[in-house]
Scaffold this motif. Structure first.
Motif, PDB file in Angstrom:
ATOM      1  N   PHE A  59       0.768  -1.625   0.194  1.00 20.40           N
ATOM      2  CA  PHE A  59       0.111   0.289   0.267  1.00 20.40           C
ATOM      3  C   PHE A  59       0.842   0.876  -0.292  1.00 20.40           C
ATOM      4  CE2 PHE A  59      -2.905  -2.325   1.269  1.00 20.40           C
ATOM      5  CZ  PHE A  59      -4.512  -2.170   0.845  1.00 20.40           C
ATOM      6  N   PHE A  60       2.072   1.254   0.546  1.00 19.27           N
ATOM      7  CA  PHE A  60       2.850   2.207   0.281  1.00 19.27           C
ATOM      8  C   PHE A  60       3.513   2.697  -0.731  1.00 19.27           C
ATOM      9  CE2 PHE A  60       7.081   4.184   1.492  1.00 19.27           C
ATOM     10  CZ  PHE A  60       6.612   5.639   2.049  1.00 19.27           C
ATOM     11  N   VAL A  61       4.176   1.484  -1.128  1.00 20.67           N
ATOM     12  CA  VAL A  61       4.306   1.265  -2.076  1.00 20.67           C
ATOM     13  C   VAL A  61       3.488   2.098  -4.053  1.00 20.67           C
ATOM     14  CG1 VAL A  61       5.604   0.288  -4.768  1.00 20.67           C
ATOM     15  CG2 VAL A  61       6.027   0.424  -2.238  1.00 20.67           C
ATOM     16  N   TRP A  62       1.817   1.151  -3.344  1.00 16.89           N
ATOM     17  CA  TRP A  62       0.675   1.833  -4.447  1.00 16.89           C
ATOM     18  C   TRP A  62       1.050   3.494  -4.333  1.00 16.89           C
ATOM     19  CZ3 TRP A  62      -4.650   0.111  -3.476  1.00 16.89           C
ATOM     20  CH2 TRP A  62      -5.255   0.527  -4.788  1.00 16.89           C
ATOM     21  N   GLY A  63       1.189   4.272  -2.574  1.00 16.00           N
ATOM     22  CA  GLY A  63       0.616   5.698  -2.709  1.00 16.00           C
ATOM     23  C   GLY A  63       2.156   6.235  -3.248  1.00 16.00           C
ATOM     24  N   LEU A  64       3.246   5.572  -3.249  1.00 14.78           N
ATOM     25  CA  LEU A  64       4.060   6.395  -3.710  1.00 14.78           C
ATOM     26  C   LEU A  64       3.922   6.669  -5.763  1.00 14.78           C
ATOM     27  CD1 LEU A  64       7.668   4.811  -1.852  1.00 14.78           C
ATOM     28  CD2 LEU A  64       6.314   7.088  -1.868  1.00 14.78           C
ATOM     29  N   PHE A  65       3.867   5.527  -5.971  1.00 20.77           N
ATOM     30  CA  PHE A  65       3.364   5.477  -7.219  1.00 20.77           C
ATOM     31  C   PHE A  65       2.041   6.792  -7.374  1.00 20.77           C
ATOM     32  CE2 PHE A  65       5.331   1.528  -8.326  1.00 20.77           C
ATOM     33  CZ  PHE A  65       6.104   1.761  -8.703  1.00 20.77           C
ATOM     34  N   ASN A  66       1.898   7.059  -6.676  1.00 19.45           N
ATOM     35  CA  ASN A  66       0.036   8.215  -7.095  1.00 19.45           C
ATOM     36  C   ASN A  66       1.078   9.492  -6.752  1.00 19.45           C
ATOM     37  OD1 ASN A  66      -1.785   6.230  -7.258  1.00 19.45           O
ATOM     38  ND2 ASN A  66      -2.515   5.638  -5.254  1.00 19.45           N
ATOM     39  N   LEU A  67       1.890   9.669  -6.068  1.00 17.35           N
ATOM     40  CA  LEU A  67       2.945  10.649  -5.541  1.00 17.35           C
ATOM     41  C   LEU A  67       3.590  11.395  -6.199  1.00 17.35           C
ATOM     42  CD1 LEU A  67       3.416  12.457  -3.578  1.00 17.35           C
ATOM     43  CD2 LEU A  67       4.838  10.740  -2.916  1.00 17.35           C
ATOM     44  N   ALA A  68       4.323  10.369  -7.330  1.00 13.84           N
ATOM     45  CA  ALA A  68       4.833  10.392  -8.464  1.00 13.84           C
ATOM     46  C   ALA A  68       3.881  11.400  -9.725  1.00 13.84           C
ATOM     47  CB  ALA A  68       5.662   9.371  -8.728  1.00 13.84           C
ATOM     48  N   SER A  69       2.829  10.348  -9.651  1.00 17.73           N
ATOM     49  CA  SER A  69       2.284  10.970 -10.641  1.00 17.73           C
ATOM     50  C   SER A  69       1.456  12.506 -10.386  1.00 17.73           C
ATOM     51  CB  SER A  69       1.044   9.573 -10.764  1.00 17.73           C
ATOM     52  OG  SER A  69      -0.330  10.513 -11.754  1.00 17.73           O
ATOM     53  N   TYR A  70       1.156  12.635  -9.575  1.00 15.02           N
ATOM     54  CA  TYR A  70      -0.140  13.909  -8.167  1.00 15.02           C
ATOM     55  C   TYR A  70       1.423  15.078  -8.814  1.00 15.02           C
ATOM     56  CZ  TYR A  70      -2.137  16.797  -5.842  1.00 15.02           C
ATOM     57  OH  TYR A  70      -3.112  17.713  -4.732  1.00 15.02           O
ATOM     58  N   ALA A  71       2.721  14.611  -7.951  1.00 12.25           N
ATOM     59  CA  ALA A  71       3.959  15.430  -8.259  1.00 12.25           C
ATOM     60  C   ALA A  71       4.205  15.876  -9.862  1.00 12.25           C
ATOM     61  CB  ALA A  71       4.949  14.764  -7.804  1.00 12.25           C
TER      62      ALA A  71
END
Length: 173
Positions: A50-62
């Motif tokens: 779930f943390f890695v999934w959040g990091l992927f979302n963060l990269a896309s969001y950034a």
């Protein structure tokens, strides 16, 4: 457009991997309905995923919006998830003599997985139909992943601490 037209668009535009994730979450949630013994290190798989999934979302969001806002949502919801697991969890976990832990069967993980999937899927659909909602949907997606990562990480770290306390108690006896 009718509801059937919208539903057809959603089904046609949904990548096959989303259906694979849904099947995986259902299988994992159904497995948690039965009591089972597990090693503590396996408990780190869910929070890591779930943390890695959040990091992927963060990269896309950034890329499209703000790394600072996305990072704040990630860290804040991670902490909120950790706190909520301590305050509101019905899971019962008991240490066993062989270093493993007995997880009692509960529907809580299945309900959590389905709620997370439905919410994340709904956010993607919303962002697809309303492009101006992309920033809000993306921030919420980061937060949901981080919230679940925090909840599952709290349990994993609790188990590691309990294992250490049991080992120390056994060594001092």
């Amino acid at each position: 457009m009718t509801f059937a037209d919208y539903a057809g668009l959603v089904v046609a535009a949904t990548p096959w991997c989303a259906y694979a994730v849904l099947v995986l979450l259902v299988v994992l949630g159904v497995r948690r309905l039965k009591s089972r013994a597990r090693r503590p290190l396996l408990a780190f798989l869910a929070p890591s995923a779930f943390f890695v999934w959040g990091l992927f979302n963060l990269a896309s969001y950034a890329e499209a919006h703000s790394a600072f806002v996305g990072g704040a949502a990630l860290l804040g919801c991670l902490g909120l998830g950790w706190a909520s697991a301590r305050a509101f969890s019905s899971e019962r976990i008991e240490p066993l003599d062989d270093g493993r832990f007995l997880f009692h069967g509960t529907p809580e993980p299945l309900a959590t997985y389905m709620a997370v999937f439905a919410t994340r899927f709904g956010l993607e659909v919303w962002a697809g139909f309303v492009p101006s909602a992309d920033a809000v949907a993306g921030g919420m997606a980061i937060g949901i992943s981080a919230l679940v990562a925090g909840r599952t990480a709290q349990r994993a770290f609790w188990m590691l601490g309990a294992r250490r306390r049991l080992a120390a108690a056994a060594a001092s006896s």
